[in-house]
Write a protein that holds these residues in place. Structure first.
Motif: not given
Length: 629
Positions: A230-254
């Motif tokens: 579903a995230i892929q289908a929204t084009d929210l993020v693209l193949p050439d993006d660089v994501q910065y991930l700092w959110l707690p991965l214990a949380h569902v959002f991360g």
């Protein structure tokens, strides 16, 4: 069937399957970046890189190591670790082994850690360091199911007297065992992934518990596979993006961000050290980042404080630029909604261009200079903060979801985003508003139920799949959702008027650059009051300019000057509120609210009952002598 429908309907049974597909499609492409501290412990970090193929080697070794330990399908492997690349590799290893991840925040205390390990019946704990190992060791007698603790930091994997033989091992040892297992059984991991069912338990996430003991939310593999597609289908993020991930991965959002990345195939830079965000952004230069509202509030307050420290003229320029940004954002978003073009009148566009050169361009550089979009979730973002960043060219796409719905149920659609709303439902998710205004959701992202608590599950999950979110909201005619408040948090005054505290709190954060946290109170009272905690760096900078240098934070907030400062912002807030919403009295707290004292959840949500209980005397003081009706 549309392309989006096909993408979602043809999803594989698990993210583990998606991972194998991604590795097969782009084995040499970069997957992860992660910081490597200087050998001396001093000096800047360097950043290392891991390809999808390189990640697969480690994931397969971890998965095979777990199989070698004898962990069976759907048995739980707990993960107590901060956000780092090893968290992601370990989680994928757990999924590829057919077992299920139980997430634990590293900040969780000993009692709650033991409760989660016991309630989940976790067989293995993957612990970040000695501190996490010690929590399990202190309660080992109460954890008969816990057969092994795997420690990520190898130097901390030290057995103690009384530990059963083989109870403690390092992640490196687990991977060595896994590599040996694969030499004997080369298809073990692929066979395990191939046997996964969509309805098989993948993750057990315990709600952060704004009240009472946390509940374990059971999320099957299909939840994550659906979210990824579903995230892929929204084009929210693209193949050439660089994501910065700092959110707690214990949380569902991360956690959901890791699923989306695998489906799309973009690069993710991983570093959960919150104190490094400002330093890392210009180095990573991300194009995409998710955050909680508190981060954007702190950035806004920091920019305002820096302008104020630059003198009266600079601060006036900032205030002017902030108003231009908000006006520009509102006009261009409205024009886009009506015409499909983000245009502004000539005069406003000219002012915006000047403000961009003086203020906005510097803010964009602080974010790394390439930020295409930010996603904000976990709690409400004050609209005026959102409009400010929108006008400054930092596009914040608000989203909405819960642990029980695998995080991402709604998100704003790219160019068409509307500040103050959480956007439209992800494709495949249904929404309806109940008669009392509660938001109900149904779709593949909804949980199976609460672990071992069928009666609690029945309270929120109907037999036909509709989930009661507990949130109040409104849908626009074209499907954009606006969250009003938590159903249980709505205040009814003694005069019978309803107040949504989060709405008032959000408006205050937009007008007051000094605020860190605010709690509006007024249930069964005849007027509303507020407990206000201030942002320490911003406040102390102000204090040094107003003859209060050398005083502690607690001493500064106790001064008449600080009270008068905040009183001015409360008056501004009240000018835009209905009479029954206005804040008649307030008290400044002697320290900020935090996770350590249990007043905020790890995702920085306010624990209202805890704060109200802790500061009951201050609340009662505000109502002393007042006529209650």
């Amino acid at each position: 069937m549309t392309e989006t429908q096909t993408l979602i309907e043809s999803r594989p049974p698990s993210v583990a399957t998606l991972f194998l597909d991604r590795v097969g499609a782009t084995p040499d492409a970069e997957a992860y970046r992660y910081p490597v501290p200087a050998a001396s412990g001093e000096g800047p970090d360097t950043w290392a890189s891991l390809t999808w193929g390189g990640a697969a080697e480690r994931v397969f070794a971890i998965a095979a190591g777990l199989l070698d330990l004898g962990v069976r399908p759907e048995e739980r492997v707990a993960l107590a670790c901060s956000t780092r690349v090893e968290w992601i590799l370990a989680d994928l290893g757990v999924l590829c082994a057919g077992t299920a991840t139980t997430t634990i925040y590293p900040s969780t205390n000993v009692d709650e850690t033991a409760f989660i390990l016991s309630d989940s019946e976790s067989r293995v704990l993957i612990a970040e360091d000695a501190a996490q190992l010690t929590k399990a060791r202190q309660r080992r007698a109460e954890l008969p199911d816990l057969a092994h603790v795997v420690v990520i930091n190898a130097e901390d994997a030290v057995p103690a007297d009384g530990d059963p033989e083989g109870w403690v091992l390092s992640l490196a040892e687990l991977e060595r065992r896994g590599a040996e297992h694969l030499r004997k059984h080369p298809d073990a991991v692929r066979d395990s992934v191939g046997a996964l069912r969509a309805d098989q338990l993948a993750t057990l996430i315990y709600t952060s518990g704004t009240t009472g003991r946390p509940k374990g939310v059971r999320l099957p593999h299909d939840c994550w596979s659906y979210m990824a597609r579903a995230i892929q289908a929204t084009d929210l993020v693209l193949p050439d993006d660089v994501q910065y991930l700092w959110l707690p991965l214990a949380h569902v959002f991360g956690k959901v961000l890791t699923a989306g990345q695998i489906s799309v195939g973009h690069v993710t830079a991983v570093d959960g050290r919150v104190d490094k965000i400002i330093d890392n952004l210009p180095i990573v230069r991300p194009t995409y980042m998710a955050a909680v509202p508190r981060v954007f509030e702190k950035v806004y307050n920091g920019v305002a404080a820096k302008a104020r420290a630059g003198g009266g003229a600079k601060y006036k320029i900032f205030q002017w630029a902030a108003e231009v940004a908000r006006e520009y954002a509102k006009v261009t978003q409205d024009n886009y909604r009506r015409t499909g073009n983000k245009t502004a009148p000539f005069g406003l566009a000219a002012k915006h261009k000047v403000a961009d050169a003086l203020v906005y361009s510097k803010i964009r550089e602080a974010f790394g200079g390439r930020m295409r979009a930010c996603v904000s979730g976990a709690s409400a973002l004050a609209p005026e903060i959102g409009y400010f960043f929108s006008g400054a060219g930092i596009h914040i796409l608000e989203g909405y979801g819960l642990t029980e719905t695998s995080a991402a149920s709604f998100v704003n659609p790219g160019e068409a985003y509307r500040t103050g709303t959480v956007g439209k439902p992800l494709p495949g998710t249904e929404v309806r508003i109940a008669d009392d205004g509660e938001i109900l959701l149904r779709g593949p992202g909804v949980m199976e139920g609460y672990h071992g608590q069928p009666e609690k599950t029945a309270e929120v999950l109907e037999s036909d799949g509709w989930f009661h979110t507990g949130d109040i909201g409104e849908l626009s005619p074209d499907g954009f959702l606006r969250i009003t408040d938590r159903k249980k948090d709505l205040i009814k005054t003694s005069g019978g008027k309803y107040v949504a505290p989060a709405e008032v709190e959000g408006q205050f954060k937009a007008v007051c650059p000094f605020v860190s946290n605010i709690l509006v109170y007024g249930a069964d009272r005849n007027f509303c009051t507020a407990l206000i905690a201030l942002d320490e760096p911003t406040l102390m900078s102000w204090a040094s300019e107003h003859g209060l240098a050398g005083k502690s934070y607690a001493d500064v907030v106790a001064t008449k000057e600080a009270e008068e400062l905040i009183e001015g912002y409360v008056r501004r807030l009240n000018e835009g509120l209905q009479r029954w919403q206005t804040i008649k009295k307030f008290r400044l707290l002697p320290r900020d609210l935090d996770v350590e004292h249990g007043e905020l959840t790890p995702s920085l949500k306010l624990k209202r009952p805890v704060v109200e209980r802790e500061y009951k005397a201050l609340i009662e003081e505000m109502y002393e002598g007042a006529r209650e009706g």
